[in-house]
Design a protein around this motif. Structure first.
Motif, PDB file in Angstrom:
ATOM      1  N   PHE A  88       0.541  -1.067   0.100  1.00  0.00           N
ATOM      2  CA  PHE A  88      -0.316   0.364   0.060  1.00  0.00           C
ATOM      3  C   PHE A  88       0.692   1.801   0.060  1.00  0.00           C
ATOM      4  N   ASN A  89       0.300   2.605  -0.355  1.00  0.00           N
ATOM      5  CA  ASN A  89       0.639   3.329  -0.381  1.00  0.00           C
ATOM      6  C   ASN A  89       0.928   4.563   0.628  1.00  0.00           C
ATOM      7  N   VAL A  90       1.242   4.816   1.565  1.00  0.00           N
ATOM      8  CA  VAL A  90       0.357   5.180   3.567  1.00  0.00           C
ATOM      9  C   VAL A  90       1.062   6.211   3.680  1.00  0.00           C
ATOM     10  N   ARG A  91      -0.276   6.930   4.398  1.00  0.00           N
ATOM     11  CA  ARG A  91      -0.111   8.437   5.187  1.00  0.00           C
ATOM     12  C   ARG A  91      -0.300   8.258   6.116  1.00  0.00           C
ATOM     13  N   LEU A  92       1.024   8.544   6.883  1.00  0.00           N
ATOM     14  CA  LEU A  92       1.153   8.645   8.827  1.00  0.00           C
ATOM     15  C   LEU A  92       0.359   9.800   8.770  1.00  0.00           C
ATOM     16  N   LEU A  93      -0.549   9.978   9.649  1.00  0.00           N
ATOM     17  CA  LEU A  93      -1.325  11.195  10.351  1.00  0.00           C
ATOM     18  C   LEU A  93      -1.537  11.625  11.756  1.00  0.00           C
ATOM     19  N   ASP A  94      -0.824  12.441  12.682  1.00  0.00           N
ATOM     20  CA  ASP A  94      -1.171  13.197  13.658  1.00  0.00           C
ATOM     21  C   ASP A  94      -2.350  13.715  13.510  1.00  0.00           C
ATOM     22  N   MET A  95      -3.275  13.193  14.560  1.00  0.00           N
ATOM     23  CA  MET A  95      -4.691  14.285  14.588  1.00  0.00           C
ATOM     24  C   MET A  95      -4.253  15.368  15.023  1.00  0.00           C
ATOM     25  N   ALA A  96      -2.751  15.374  15.728  1.00  0.00           N
ATOM     26  CA  ALA A  96      -2.029  16.671  15.942  1.00  0.00           C
ATOM     27  C   ALA A  96      -2.332  17.755  14.814  1.00  0.00           C
ATOM     28  N   ASP A  97      -1.928  17.297  13.668  1.00  0.00           N
ATOM     29  CA  ASP A  97      -1.769  17.784  12.669  1.00  0.00           C
ATOM     30  C   ASP A  97      -2.758  18.052  11.734  1.00  0.00           C
ATOM     31  N   ALA A  98      -3.627  17.173  11.664  1.00  0.00           N
ATOM     32  CA  ALA A  98      -5.222  16.897  11.099  1.00  0.00           C
ATOM     33  C   ALA A  98      -6.095  18.003  10.310  1.00  0.00           C
ATOM     34  N   THR A  99      -6.380  18.348   9.631  1.00  0.00           N
ATOM     35  CA  THR A  99      -7.197  19.282   9.470  1.00  0.00           C
ATOM     36  C   THR A  99      -8.776  18.780   8.260  1.00  0.00           C
ATOM     37  N   ALA A 110      -9.575  29.498  25.507  1.00  0.00           N
ATOM     38  CA  ALA A 110     -10.384  28.710  25.246  1.00  0.00           C
ATOM     39  C   ALA A 110      -8.989  28.244  23.947  1.00  0.00           C
ATOM     40  N   GLN A 111      -9.196  28.353  22.932  1.00  0.00           N
ATOM     41  CA  GLN A 111      -8.753  28.712  21.846  1.00  0.00           C
ATOM     42  C   GLN A 111      -6.414  28.784  22.016  1.00  0.00           C
ATOM     43  N   TYR A 112      -6.366  29.985  22.821  1.00  0.00           N
ATOM     44  CA  TYR A 112      -4.816  29.533  23.160  1.00  0.00           C
ATOM     45  C   TYR A 112      -4.307  29.182  24.264  1.00  0.00           C
ATOM     46  N   ILE A 113      -5.254  27.992  24.625  1.00  0.00           N
ATOM     47  CA  ILE A 113      -4.301  26.884  25.431  1.00  0.00           C
ATOM     48  C   ILE A 113      -3.884  26.034  24.414  1.00  0.00           C
ATOM     49  N   ARG A 114      -5.437  26.087  23.274  1.00  0.00           N
ATOM     50  CA  ARG A 114      -5.680  24.678  22.319  1.00  0.00           C
ATOM     51  C   ARG A 114      -4.311  24.671  21.166  1.00  0.00           C
ATOM     52  N   ASP A 115      -4.463  26.171  21.323  1.00  0.00           N
ATOM     53  CA  ASP A 115      -2.609  26.001  20.665  1.00  0.00           C
ATOM     54  C   ASP A 115      -1.262  26.115  21.010  1.00  0.00           C
ATOM     55  N   LEU A 116      -1.486  25.554  22.440  1.00  0.00           N
ATOM     56  CA  LEU A 116      -0.020  25.119  23.431  1.00  0.00           C
ATOM     57  C   LEU A 116      -0.213  24.051  23.322  1.00  0.00           C
ATOM     58  N   GLN A 117      -1.205  23.035  23.390  1.00  0.00           N
ATOM     59  CA  GLN A 117      -1.393  22.070  22.753  1.00  0.00           C
ATOM     60  C   GLN A 117      -1.241  21.148  21.730  1.00  0.00           C
ATOM     61  N   GLN A 118      -1.526  22.051  20.701  1.00  0.00           N
ATOM     62  CA  GLN A 118      -1.265  21.401  19.183  1.00  0.00           C
ATOM     63  C   GLN A 118       0.198  21.956  19.245  1.00  0.00           C
ATOM     64  N   SER A 119       1.115  22.833  19.319  1.00  0.00           N
ATOM     65  CA  SER A 119       2.049  22.676  18.646  1.00  0.00           C
ATOM     66  C   SER A 119       2.979  21.801  20.075  1.00  0.00           C
ATOM     67  N   LYS A 120       2.608  21.362  20.848  1.00  0.00           N
ATOM     68  CA  LYS A 120       2.808  20.843  21.633  1.00  0.00           C
ATOM     69  C   LYS A 120       4.098  21.105  22.544  1.00  0.00           C
ATOM     70  N   ARG A 121       3.155  22.109  22.818  1.00  0.00           N
ATOM     71  CA  ARG A 121       3.992  23.786  23.890  1.00  0.00           C
ATOM     72  C   ARG A 121       3.375  23.290  25.207  1.00  0.00           C
ATOM     73  N   TYR A 122       3.083  22.405  25.331  1.00  0.00           N
ATOM     74  CA  TYR A 122       1.705  22.438  26.421  1.00  0.00           C
ATOM     75  C   TYR A 122       1.778  20.391  26.932  1.00  0.00           C
ATOM     76  N   GLN A 123       2.131  20.187  27.263  1.00  0.00           N
ATOM     77  CA  GLN A 123       2.855  18.382  27.637  1.00  0.00           C
ATOM     78  C   GLN A 123       2.012  18.323  28.766  1.00  0.00           C
ATOM     79  N   ARG A 124       1.384  16.795  28.698  1.00  0.00           N
ATOM     80  CA  ARG A 124       0.962  16.568  30.106  1.00  0.00           C
ATOM     81  C   ARG A 124       1.235  14.887  30.114  1.00  0.00           C
ATOM     82  N   ASP A 125       1.716  14.506  31.341  1.00  0.00           N
ATOM     83  CA  ASP A 125       1.685  12.840  31.953  1.00  0.00           C
ATOM     84  C   ASP A 125       0.778  12.923  32.903  1.00  0.00           C
ATOM     85  N   VAL A 126       0.013  12.616  32.522  1.00  0.00           N
ATOM     86  CA  VAL A 126      -0.700  12.128  34.273  1.00  0.00           C
ATOM     87  C   VAL A 126      -1.327  10.932  34.255  1.00  0.00           C
ATOM     88  N   TYR A 127      -1.650  10.898  35.459  1.00  0.00           N
ATOM     89  CA  TYR A 127      -2.332   9.368  35.273  1.00  0.00           C
ATOM     90  C   TYR A 127      -3.471   8.775  36.793  1.00  0.00           C
TER      91      TYR A 127
END
Length: 602
Positions: free
Chosen positions: A95-106, A585-602
């Motif tokens: 197959f021809n394959v494209r790997l796409l992160d939802m962070a980058d999907a539009t 809310a959009q400001y925070i989402r933009d931080l998350q999408q650009s991976k400037r806001y990262q969480r390691d939670v459990y």
């Protein structure tokens, strides 16, 4: 670049052909080799004729295979790993394959009909991964695209001990169908032991896509490309037995907590890790608990299972025998035929179910809803495999070569008249000691990483054992001579007994590496103060750091702390950024999408 395999003297090619092919293979990486194998297999299947009309770079098969988009949403990297496996297997099949992160999907990515393989994890109690929030909101909002002509299959990753098990997989599966896409294979919901079902599902989906296109896959019999990736031989299925070098209680006398700093040797393992990665520990269950469980069930310790293992040994090392999951309770309701347990599991009692399960273990269910004459095989079939526990690594490999450090909060409590211990924390604190060896492996976390630029500022929020990865971050930056500003928010109960790694933080502050240190000790005053309160107090400066490019990290309790910190961040964006609720809310989402806001939670 990796060195490709060279042709031997038995090749049917003439000398010039062999030399030219060796020149090409010698410069290829793994993905290129995988593509080439599918190309050649397809070429052979079509009689060895390369169509002049075929574009260069398109693998030829007996009948052209469709392009596949592997779309993933991942919090800790597990879903991304499954997506990468799907990509590699699809390429191997031709197959021809494209790997796409939802962070980058539009929305544009869904404009044309697409064959999708969707892999998504569930965060906490039914939430999307942080980097997938924007895409999740897109497909569930008024601007959601029509997906007529699209095809899809969904794999969900989750943990059945949570009530909203694999909720994101369920929601994506339902929503894509609602938008008009065609489901070409049933969704599967994978528990913590997801590797084998995920692998089987990938092959089923790829075969289905090939069938729908009327094609045959080019390289179906090839071995998994993962075998040649050069990754460590040690894994969840094949852990490395690491020697415990030291274990130290970090809390001072008088603390109500027991937090252990544990150092393990990686010598001769070949294991390496990066700050932000986790260490998987493969535990054993408490022998006393297992013995009590067998006594309640009236099953002999020496009873042999079909696998050849004795039941006591299997319950010690192979099965989850404490944590309650809905699948276990549903099986137990079937075995016991108890009306009350069936009622608790009903949809009408979902809120009651969450409260009822809290604090209970499997042994409590066996006591409350007994099953007479239960055999060992039937009981073990109702259990899930004992999952490894993941701990954020508290050291930098560059600063502490051939060692790995953990920060472990020992879990002990009483509930429903019985003393309880955490499975792995009890194992690490009571059943092993320095000199013993324990099974471990490195679990990569691609979504919790230091900035690539050493001069980028960092804000770290890590109360309690959540401070572990930030010790690793600071060791790494110290070792690298990084000049970026670093700000830590730490919290716990008491300053005098619970300030974890206090001497190290103060030393880094004195050196100038730790630019700011703000602490919140909740029980040292009448009114409790938490890290989110300290954030709000320093809101203007915190926002200024974000505006100059700081990365924001959170590690620790995902049920309450992470949500409270997230809300504080929203409030700071509103107050000090002059933003309304939607813009904040959009400001925070933009931080998350650009991976400037990262969480390691459990």
């Amino acid at each position: 670049m990796s060195q490709g395999p060279l042709l031997d003297t038995n090749s049917p090619l003439n000398g010039d052909q062999a030399q030219r092919l060796n020149d090409v293979l010698g410069g290829m990486d793994r993905d290129q080799m995988t593509w080439l194998s599918g190309y050649l297999a397809g070429l052979n299947a079509s009689g060895g004729q390369l169509s002049a009309a075929s574009p260069a770079g398109a693998p030829q098969t007996a009948s052209a295979l469709p392009e596949i988009t592997v779309l993933y949403g991942s919090q800790t990297g597990n879903a991304e790993g499954v997506a990468e496996q799907a990509r590699d297997r699809a390429k191997a099949h031709g197959f021809n394959v494209r790997l796409l992160d939802m962070a980058d999907a539009t929305k544009k990515d869904l404009k044309d009909p697409t064959n999708m393989v969707v892999v998504v994890s569930t965060q906490g109690e039914g939430d999307p991964p942080d980097t997938a929030i924007g895409f999740y909101e897109l497909i569930n909002g008024r601007k959601a695209p029509k997906l007529d002509g699209h095809r899809f299959a969904v794999l969900g990753l989750g943990d059945s001990s949570y009530d909203q098990f694999c909720q994101m997989g369920k929601e994506f599966d339902a929503r894509l169908a609602e938008l008009g896409a065609e489901r070409i294979s049933d969704r599967i919901d994978c528990d913590v032991d997801y590797e084998e079902p995920a692998e089987a599902w990938i092959e089923t989906v790829l075969s289905r896509y090939a069938e729908l296109s009327g094609a045959t896959t080019a390289a179906a019999e090839q071995g998994s490309p993962a075998a040649s990736t050069g990754e460590s031989q040690w894994s969840k299925k094949n852990p490395f037995y690491a020697e415990i070098l030291d274990t130290v209680v970090l809390n001072d006398d008088g603390s109500s907590k027991e937090t252990r700093h544990i150092e393990l040797s990686l010598e001769d393992s070949g294991l390496v890790y990066e700050p932000g990665d986790a260490l998987g520990v493969v535990p054993q269950n408490d022998p006393d608990y297992v013995d009590e469980l067998l006594e309640k069930l009236r099953i002999s310790h020496d009873t042999e299972l079909d696998t050849g293992s004795k039941v006591r040994d299997a319950l010690l090392a192979e099965f989850e025998v404490t944590t309650l999951t809905r699948p276990f309770l549903e099986k137990w309701a079937e075995l016991s035929d108890d009306a009350e347990l069936r009622r608790i599991l009903s949809d009408e009692a979902r809120d009651e179910f969450k409260n009822w399960v809290y604090g209970r273990h499997i042994i409590d269910v066996i006591e409350q809803f007994p099953v007479d004459n239960l055999d060992a095989a039937t009981f073990t079939q109702a259990l899930r495999k004992l999952p490894p526990r993941l701990y954020s690594i508290a050291s930098s490999y560059n600063a502490e070569p051939d060692e790995v450090h953990l920060t472990v909060g020992v879990v002990r409590y009483e509930a429903h008249g019985r003393a309880r211990n955490g499975v792995t924390t009890g194992y690490l604190s009571e059943h092993v000691q320095p000199g013993d060896r324990i099974p471990i492996y490195v679990d990569r976390n691609k979504n919790f990483k230091l900035p690539h630029d050493h001069s980028t500022p960092m804000i770290m929020v890590g109360p309690g054992t959540g401070v572990a990865p930030f010790r690793a971050f600071m060791q790494e930056r110290d070792d690298a001579g990084a000049d970026g500003d670093n700000w830590l928010f730490f919290g716990d109960q008491h300053f005098h007994t619970d300030f974890l790694y206090q001497a190290e933080w103060l030393n880094w502050r004195e050196k100038g590496l730790l630019t700011r240190l703000d602490v919140a000790f909740s029980r040292d005053q009448a009114e409790k103060v938490y890290v989110q309160d300290r954030m709000r107090e320093k809101g203007a400066e915190l926002y200024a750091w974000l505006e100059r490019g700081a990365h924001f990290y959170v590690c620790g309790d995902g049920e309450r702390m992470a949500a409270d910190v997230h809300q504080a961040l929203l409030d700071i964006a509103r107050e000090h950024g002059g933003l309304d609720e939607d813009a904040a809310a959009q400001y925070i989402r933009d931080l998350q999408q650009s991976k400037r806001y990262q969480r390691d939670v459990y």
